[in-house]
Scaffold this motif. Sequence first.
Motif, PDB file in Angstrom:
ATOM      1  N   UNK A 121       1.456  18.204   4.338  1.00  0.00           N
ATOM      2  CA  UNK A 121       2.655  17.452   3.944  1.00  0.00           C
ATOM      3  C   UNK A 121       3.559  17.089   5.118  1.00  0.00           C
ATOM      4  N   UNK A 122       3.696  17.976   6.075  1.00  0.00           N
ATOM      5  CA  UNK A 122       4.592  17.708   7.203  1.00  0.00           C
ATOM      6  C   UNK A 122       4.064  16.620   8.141  1.00  0.00           C
ATOM      7  N   UNK A 123       2.832  16.186   7.948  1.00  0.00           N
ATOM      8  CA  UNK A 123       2.249  15.134   8.785  1.00  0.00           C
ATOM      9  C   UNK A 123       2.542  13.723   8.273  1.00  0.00           C
ATOM     10  N   UNK A 124       3.109  13.611   7.091  1.00  0.00           N
ATOM     11  CA  UNK A 124       3.369  12.291   6.500  1.00  0.00           C
ATOM     12  C   UNK A 124       4.572  11.646   7.197  1.00  0.00           C
ATOM     13  N   UNK A 125       4.381  10.518   7.882  1.00  0.00           N
ATOM     14  CA  UNK A 125       5.488   9.834   8.554  1.00  0.00           C
ATOM     15  C   UNK A 125       6.268   8.962   7.552  1.00  0.00           C
ATOM     16  N   UNK A 126       7.227   9.575   6.889  1.00  0.00           N
ATOM     17  CA  UNK A 126       7.934   8.898   5.803  1.00  0.00           C
ATOM     18  C   UNK A 126       8.577   7.588   6.233  1.00  0.00           C
ATOM     19  N   UNK A 127       9.217   7.565   7.394  1.00  0.00           N
ATOM     20  CA  UNK A 127       9.881   6.331   7.841  1.00  0.00           C
ATOM     21  C   UNK A 127       8.867   5.207   8.027  1.00  0.00           C
ATOM     22  N   UNK A 128       7.710   5.522   8.574  1.00  0.00           N
ATOM     23  CA  UNK A 128       6.666   4.510   8.772  1.00  0.00           C
ATOM     24  C   UNK A 128       6.127   4.017   7.433  1.00  0.00           C
ATOM     25  N   UNK A 129       5.932   4.916   6.484  1.00  0.00           N
ATOM     26  CA  UNK A 129       5.445   4.503   5.159  1.00  0.00           C
ATOM     27  C   UNK A 129       6.494   3.612   4.488  1.00  0.00           C
ATOM     28  N   UNK A 130       7.766   3.938   4.658  1.00  0.00           N
ATOM     29  CA  UNK A 130       8.819   3.087   4.116  1.00  0.00           C
ATOM     30  C   UNK A 130       8.796   1.702   4.733  1.00  0.00           C
ATOM     31  N   UNK A 131       8.615   1.646   6.046  1.00  0.00           N
ATOM     32  CA  UNK A 131       8.550   0.346   6.717  1.00  0.00           C
ATOM     33  C   UNK A 131       7.323  -0.437   6.261  1.00  0.00           C
ATOM     34  N   UNK A 132       6.197   0.250   6.124  1.00  0.00           N
ATOM     35  CA  UNK A 132       4.978  -0.391   5.634  1.00  0.00           C
ATOM     36  C   UNK A 132       5.216  -0.986   4.244  1.00  0.00           C
ATOM     37  N   UNK A 133       5.878  -0.229   3.380  1.00  0.00           N
ATOM     38  CA  UNK A 133       6.146  -0.698   2.013  1.00  0.00           C
ATOM     39  C   UNK A 133       6.983  -1.972   2.008  1.00  0.00           C
ATOM     40  N   UNK A 134       7.811  -2.147   3.027  1.00  0.00           N
ATOM     41  CA  UNK A 134       8.733  -3.289   3.062  1.00  0.00           C
ATOM     42  C   UNK A 134       8.106  -4.574   3.593  1.00  0.00           C
ATOM     43  N   UNK A 135       6.895  -4.520   4.106  1.00  0.00           N
ATOM     44  CA  UNK A 135       6.310  -5.622   4.871  1.00  0.00           C
ATOM     45  C   UNK A 135       5.787  -6.806   4.057  1.00  0.00           C
ATOM     46  N   UNK A 136       5.661  -6.645   2.746  1.00  0.00           N
ATOM     47  CA  UNK A 136       5.048  -7.727   1.963  1.00  0.00           C
ATOM     48  C   UNK A 136       5.724  -7.831   0.594  1.00  0.00           C
ATOM     49  N   UNK A 137       6.151  -9.036   0.230  1.00  0.00           N
ATOM     50  CA  UNK A 137       6.748  -9.262  -1.091  1.00  0.00           C
ATOM     51  C   UNK A 137       5.625  -9.399  -2.129  1.00  0.00           C
ATOM     52  N   UNK A 138       5.975  -9.307  -3.408  1.00  0.00           N
ATOM     53  CA  UNK A 138       4.942  -9.540  -4.426  1.00  0.00           C
ATOM     54  C   UNK A 138       4.287 -10.918  -4.288  1.00  0.00           C
ATOM     55  N   UNK A 139       5.087 -11.924  -3.984  1.00  0.00           N
ATOM     56  CA  UNK A 139       4.550 -13.275  -3.859  1.00  0.00           C
ATOM     57  C   UNK A 139       3.586 -13.377  -2.668  1.00  0.00           C
ATOM     58  N   UNK A 140       3.949 -12.745  -1.554  1.00  0.00           N
ATOM     59  CA  UNK A 140       3.062 -12.738  -0.387  1.00  0.00           C
ATOM     60  C   UNK A 140       1.768 -11.993  -0.697  1.00  0.00           C
ATOM     61  N   UNK A 141       1.881 -10.873  -1.419  1.00  0.00           N
ATOM     62  CA  UNK A 141       0.692 -10.106  -1.775  1.00  0.00           C
ATOM     63  C   UNK A 141      -0.236 -10.932  -2.667  1.00  0.00           C
ATOM     64  N   UNK A 142       0.319 -11.645  -3.619  1.00  0.00           N
ATOM     65  CA  UNK A 142      -0.501 -12.490  -4.496  1.00  0.00           C
ATOM     66  C   UNK A 142      -1.240 -13.538  -3.670  1.00  0.00           C
ATOM     67  N   UNK A 143      -0.564 -14.168  -2.712  1.00  0.00           N
ATOM     68  CA  UNK A 143      -1.210 -15.174  -1.860  1.00  0.00           C
ATOM     69  C   UNK A 143      -2.359 -14.567  -1.055  1.00  0.00           C
ATOM     70  N   UNK A 144      -2.119 -13.407  -0.453  1.00  0.00           N
ATOM     71  CA  UNK A 144      -3.167 -12.732   0.328  1.00  0.00           C
ATOM     72  C   UNK A 144      -4.321 -12.343  -0.591  1.00  0.00           C
ATOM     73  N   UNK A 145      -4.003 -11.770  -1.724  1.00  0.00           N
ATOM     74  CA  UNK A 145      -4.996 -11.332  -2.696  1.00  0.00           C
ATOM     75  C   UNK A 145      -5.867 -12.503  -3.143  1.00  0.00           C
ATOM     76  N   UNK A 146      -5.228 -13.594  -3.537  1.00  0.00           N
ATOM     77  CA  UNK A 146      -5.994 -14.755  -3.996  1.00  0.00           C
ATOM     78  C   UNK A 146      -6.850 -15.361  -2.882  1.00  0.00           C
ATOM     79  N   UNK A 147      -6.357 -15.336  -1.659  1.00  0.00           N
ATOM     80  CA  UNK A 147      -7.146 -15.874  -0.546  1.00  0.00           C
ATOM     81  C   UNK A 147      -8.399 -15.043  -0.321  1.00  0.00           C
ATOM     82  N   UNK A 148      -8.354 -13.765  -0.626  1.00  0.00           N
ATOM     83  CA  UNK A 148      -9.518 -12.890  -0.459  1.00  0.00           C
ATOM     84  C   UNK A 148     -10.465 -12.983  -1.654  1.00  0.00           C
TER      85      UNK A 148
END
Length: 151
Positions: A121-148
Amino acid sequence: MQSTASTPELYLAELPEERQHIMTALRDVIRENLPAGFEEVMSYGMLGYAVPHTLYPAGYHCDPKQPLPFMSIASQKRHIAVYHMGMYADEKLLDWFKEEYSKHSNTKLDMGKSCIRFKKPEQVPLALIGELASKMTPQEWVQVYESQIKR
């Protein structure tokens, strides 16, 4: 280990005590950073974040009754897992994460396609996971998903 919990609260409550704190912290940091529009769900026995049918009526191609999955967290038998489908589909995001990981952790990155594994548990970089979560909106995810999917 798949949970049969029907809500995030029940999922967290059924975890071993030594995992509850980190899983709650992961949930909190994801919810604080995830762009508006994603919804929290229980999916495939994990706590997940998905694009709801109200934003993407087609749903998940593997099971259109399910909303489009984006991110999940799970307490597995031997590790804590963070799944991020955006990294699996967007090489630039994956490269960013790999580069940033070493700035946030002194452990070797243990990663599969969309799964990041943390043995302690102490190895989880919470700040990095939070930043990762912020990188893509639902609309952007749909575009990436559909392109794949439409390849």
